[in-house]
Design a protein around this motif. Structure first.
Motif, PDB file in Angstrom:
ATOM      1  N   ILE A   1     -29.752  54.130  20.131  1.00  0.00           N
ATOM      2  CA  ILE A   1     -30.182  54.205  18.734  1.00  0.00           C
ATOM      3  C   ILE A   1     -29.362  53.254  17.865  1.00  0.00           C
ATOM      4  O   ILE A   1     -29.900  52.373  17.212  1.00  0.00           O
ATOM      5  N   HIS A   2     -28.041  53.423  17.857  1.00  0.00           N
ATOM      6  CA  HIS A   2     -27.154  52.569  17.066  1.00  0.00           C
ATOM      7  C   HIS A   2     -26.109  51.931  17.966  1.00  0.00           C
ATOM      8  O   HIS A   2     -25.776  52.464  19.031  1.00  0.00           O
ATOM      9  N   CYS A   3     -25.568  50.817  17.504  1.00  0.00           N
ATOM     10  CA  CYS A   3     -24.475  50.147  18.199  1.00  0.00           C
ATOM     11  C   CYS A   3     -23.323  49.933  17.218  1.00  0.00           C
ATOM     12  O   CYS A   3     -23.534  49.448  16.105  1.00  0.00           O
ATOM     13  N   LEU A   4     -22.133  50.334  17.632  1.00  0.00           N
ATOM     14  CA  LEU A   4     -20.921  50.124  16.847  1.00  0.00           C
ATOM     15  C   LEU A   4     -20.043  49.123  17.567  1.00  0.00           C
ATOM     16  O   LEU A   4     -19.704  49.321  18.741  1.00  0.00           O
ATOM     17  N   SER A   5     -19.682  48.040  16.890  1.00  0.00           N
ATOM     18  CA  SER A   5     -18.833  47.023  17.504  1.00  0.00           C
ATOM     19  C   SER A   5     -17.725  46.620  16.532  1.00  0.00           C
ATOM     20  O   SER A   5     -17.880  46.712  15.311  1.00  0.00           O
ATOM     21  N   VAL A   6     -16.602  46.189  17.096  1.00  0.00           N
ATOM     22  CA  VAL A   6     -15.421  45.810  16.320  1.00  0.00           C
ATOM     23  C   VAL A   6     -15.089  44.355  16.643  1.00  0.00           C
ATOM     24  O   VAL A   6     -15.049  43.965  17.809  1.00  0.00           O
ATOM     25  N   TRP A   7     -14.835  43.558  15.598  1.00  0.00           N
ATOM     26  CA  TRP A   7     -14.666  42.122  15.772  1.00  0.00           C
ATOM     27  C   TRP A   7     -13.432  41.616  15.047  1.00  0.00           C
ATOM     28  O   TRP A   7     -13.049  42.143  13.996  1.00  0.00           O
ATOM     29  N   LYS A   8     -12.833  40.573  15.609  1.00  0.00           N
ATOM     30  CA  LYS A   8     -11.737  39.849  14.974  1.00  0.00           C
ATOM     31  C   LYS A   8     -12.032  38.357  15.064  1.00  0.00           C
ATOM     32  O   LYS A   8     -12.858  37.926  15.870  1.00  0.00           O
ATOM     33  N   PHE A   9     -11.345  37.586  14.231  1.00  0.00           N
ATOM     34  CA  PHE A   9     -11.569  36.149  14.215  1.00  0.00           C
ATOM     35  C   PHE A   9     -10.461  35.442  14.978  1.00  0.00           C
ATOM     36  O   PHE A   9      -9.276  35.728  14.789  1.00  0.00           O
ATOM     37  N   ALA A  10     -10.863  34.545  15.865  1.00  0.00           N
ATOM     38  CA  ALA A  10      -9.893  33.847  16.710  1.00  0.00           C
ATOM     39  C   ALA A  10      -9.024  32.910  15.883  1.00  0.00           C
ATOM     40  O   ALA A  10      -9.464  32.369  14.867  1.00  0.00           O
TER      41      ALA A  10
ATOM     42  N   VAL B   1     -14.285  37.330  17.981  1.00  0.00           N
ATOM     43  CA  VAL B   1     -13.943  37.885  19.286  1.00  0.00           C
ATOM     44  C   VAL B   1     -14.161  39.390  19.247  1.00  0.00           C
ATOM     45  O   VAL B   1     -13.656  40.079  18.349  1.00  0.00           O
ATOM     46  N   GLU B   2     -14.909  39.894  20.202  1.00  0.00           N
ATOM     47  CA  GLU B   2     -15.179  41.329  20.252  1.00  0.00           C
ATOM     48  C   GLU B   2     -13.924  42.069  20.693  1.00  0.00           C
ATOM     49  O   GLU B   2     -13.319  41.765  21.712  1.00  0.00           O
ATOM     50  N   ALA B   3     -13.532  43.052  19.906  1.00  0.00           N
ATOM     51  CA  ALA B   3     -12.312  43.810  20.186  1.00  0.00           C
ATOM     52  C   ALA B   3     -12.641  45.058  21.001  1.00  0.00           C
ATOM     53  O   ALA B   3     -13.746  45.598  20.926  1.00  0.00           O
ATOM     54  N   GLU B   4     -11.656  45.493  21.751  1.00  0.00           N
ATOM     55  CA  GLU B   4     -11.808  46.694  22.574  1.00  0.00           C
ATOM     56  C   GLU B   4     -11.943  47.920  21.674  1.00  0.00           C
ATOM     57  O   GLU B   4     -11.215  48.071  20.680  1.00  0.00           O
ATOM     58  N   MET B   5     -12.906  48.775  21.990  1.00  0.00           N
ATOM     59  CA  MET B   5     -13.040  50.040  21.278  1.00  0.00           C
ATOM     60  C   MET B   5     -11.960  50.982  21.791  1.00  0.00           C
ATOM     61  O   MET B   5     -11.891  51.280  22.977  1.00  0.00           O
ATOM     62  N   SER B   6     -11.092  51.439  20.920  1.00  0.00           N
ATOM     63  CA  SER B   6      -9.944  52.227  21.360  1.00  0.00           C
ATOM     64  C   SER B   6     -10.353  53.617  21.809  1.00  0.00           C
ATOM     65  O   SER B   6     -11.426  54.124  21.476  1.00  0.00           O
ATOM     66  N   MET B   7      -9.454  54.245  22.552  1.00  0.00           N
ATOM     67  CA  MET B   7      -9.670  55.615  22.995  1.00  0.00           C
ATOM     68  C   MET B   7      -9.812  56.553  21.797  1.00  0.00           C
ATOM     69  O   MET B   7     -10.624  57.471  21.796  1.00  0.00           O
ATOM     70  N   SER B   8      -9.019  56.301  20.761  1.00  0.00           N
ATOM     71  CA  SER B   8      -9.077  57.155  19.576  1.00  0.00           C
ATOM     72  C   SER B   8     -10.442  57.070  18.895  1.00  0.00           C
ATOM     73  O   SER B   8     -10.993  58.074  18.445  1.00  0.00           O
TER      74      SER B   8
END
Length: 549
Positions: A540-549, A497-504
């Motif tokens: 150029i690049h993509c940064l993504s954050v993921w978790k497992f359901a 599951v794609e996680a929200e990229m935080s404001m920080s």
């Protein structure tokens, strides 16, 4: 152990952690101004909506006929293309038509080139100061040259452009660059049509006019020309031995002044590292034991950033930071990286261990290799590694199943945001050329042209990469970058599951970009929940954050 290998500009990693709530969904690109959410659409966007029985097929581009049918609906293309489509259904489409869809797509993004006409208007009043002419970028040169090539080689196809395709509005240097770019397009066309002698003669001209120490256009043509010539030799069997190759991974891992200079002076890696590390910090905060699993550790610079972040949390009751690096080759280099990281941690009084999991084949990797502790919080970090497994879908599947079974708290993924995986050679040529045009524009802004570190880095990072994309086929073509929508379809199969990229995280990226001399042209945008790091709007690049359901 000397620590100069980990020298970084002084950065206060924690300076935004208290100022922003991590649940926000947008970030400031300028003070007081919210960045609009932008989606970057490409030719492979539809691939993100389904996954076929063949995993590798889902990383492919759509059929060229489909692309052309869509092009015919776009404004500015004459109805004559319909006849052209029918004519080509039963035979291989020529280079110019294959490139048409890509050139049309990229051409639509060049609205600012309307300024060309204004900037060369004659100044009638001599007392009025002249506006300084702004040279076209490498990316703009390549796109205009591509459009000119299409127009000159296909009189039946016409489409409008937001710029003048003639040389009348160009400076002498721009005209020379344009001619060189067109020579490269022509040589690729001849090669794709198996006119190898003609292609070789055109490449002779490219070689004469290009240089790995010249302007960005000349440097880019230099590396593409070498790759195209090797492909000719390979297809004609003119050479009994392949072009001398080297291990990019080993070259990047080896501590050197050129690697450090490249890292410090181009914004993309630093921006993605700071934002990605922030995501790991947020998901491991207050854990007594943290276990980082790095799928391809490279120089390990990102973990020095993480260590500084840990130390900045005075109340953090950390007992141990465990770093596990996975490798199939270069064990000694990985162990050397571990020694440098342990030395760095020692200077910061940070409890740290470093382990290496070596397997002859990633298919042999198992959960019990990681010495997991029930009390530790696990995070997985992958930088430019998963795309190397696209050519071997069984290995990608096996690795992702192992990671799913480990069930980390978070998985941070950094990949190239481009489509370099088309089965059609000419599509890969055009996509790679346009992508690297933007990257070479960045390098020309960030590094001096006569900087020897730049020449070495371009050869390591791009010369071999271009060769792998354009010359190699089958499993040897292990550079197969795809865009985030394709990865989303892949990861859905493993219940990720794609996680929200935080404001920080996004603020860390923004702050890091502003700290760099060339950071003003580094653009940050959101594609859904993923951060797209670009150069003047080109992804150029993509940064993504993921978790497992």
């Amino acid at each position: 152990m000397a620590n100069e290998s980990f020298f970084l500009e002084e950065s206060n990693f924690g300076e935004v952690q208290d100022a922003f709530n991590s649940t926000h969904k947008s970030f400031d690109s300028k003070e007081g101004e919210k960045t609009q959410e932008i989606r970057f659409f490409g030719a492979d966007e539809e691939l993100g909506q389904s996954w076929s029985n063949d995993p590798q097929s889902s990383f492919m581009s759509p059929p060229l006929e489909t692309c052309l049918e869509e092009i015919s609906k776009l404004r500015g293309i004459e109805s004559g293309i319909g006849d052209l489509l029918e004519h080509n259904k039963e035979k291989q489409l020529p280079f110019s038509l294959a490139s048409l869809q890509l050139l049309q797509k990229y051409g639509n993004g060049l609205k600012r080139l309307n300024d060309i006409e204004r900037r060369i208007e004659p100044n009638i009043d001599p007392s009025t100061p002249k506006v300084k002419k702004q040279e076209l970028s490498t990316e703009e040169i390549m796109k205009i040259a591509g459009a000119r090539f299409i127009q000159s080689s296909n009189t039946d196809v016409h489409f409008n452009h937001p710029f003048d395709l003639s040389f009348s509005s160009l400076s002498a240097s721009e005209a020379k660059n344009m001619e060189l770019a067109e020579l490269l397009f022509s040589s690729a066309e001849k090669l794709s049509n198996q006119q190898f002698n003609s292609a070789s003669r055109l490449l002779d001209l490219c070689d004469f006019l290009s240089s790995n120490t010249g302007n960005p256009v000349q440097r880019l043509v230099y590396y593409f020309s070498r790759a195209l010539r090797e492909r000719i030799n390979q297809e004609t069997r003119r050479s009994t031995s392949k072009e001398q190759s080297f291990n990019i991974y080993e070259a990047i891992m080896t501590p050197s002044l050129s690697n450090m200079a490249f890292y410090k002076q181009n914004p993309f890696n630093q921006v993605s590292h700071f934002a990605g590390i922030q995501a790991i910090v947020e998901n491991t905060i207050e854990s007594k034991r943290i276990h980082i699993i790095d799928l391809e550790i490279r120089s390990g610079l990102q973990w020095t950033i993480f260590m500084q972040a840990l130390v900045s949390q005075e109340a953090w009751p950390l007992e141990l930071l465990k770093i596990t690096a996975i490798g199939t080759t270069s064990k000694q280099l990985i162990e050397d990286t571990g020694k440098r990281l342990l030395s760095f941690a020692q200077t910061m009084n940070l409890p740290c261990s470093f382990n290496v999991v070596m397997v002859s084949d990633i298919l042999d990797l198992r959960e019990d290799h990681f010495q997991l502790d029930d009390e530790e919080t696990v995070a997985v970090f992958s930088e430019f590694y998963l795309a190397s497994l696209i050519a071997s879908p069984n290995r990608l599947d096996s690795l992702m199943k192992v990671i799913r079974n480990i069930n980390p708290r978070v998985m941070v993924i950094i990949e190239v945001e481009a489509n370099h995986n088309s089965p059609v050679f000419v599509d890969r040529f055009v996509e790679t050329l346009f992508y690297l045009s933007a990257f070479f524009d960045c390098l020309d802004t960030c590094m001096e042209r006569d900087d020897p570190n730049r020449v070495i880095s371009e050869s390591i990072y791009f010369g071999e990469g271009i060769r792998k994309i354009l010359v190699a086929e089958g499993e040897e073509r292990n550079i197969r970058n795809v865009k985030i929508d394709v990865w989303r379809a892949c990861f859905a199969r493993f219940e990720m599951v794609e996680a929200e990229m935080s404001m920080s995280s996004t603020c860390q990226a923004n702050i890091m970009a502003k700290k760099l001399a060339c950071g003003k042209a580094c653009t940050l945008n959101m594609d859904g929940k993923s951060l797209i790091i670009g150069w003047k709007g080109t992804p150029i690049h993509c940064l993504s954050v993921w978790k497992f359901a």
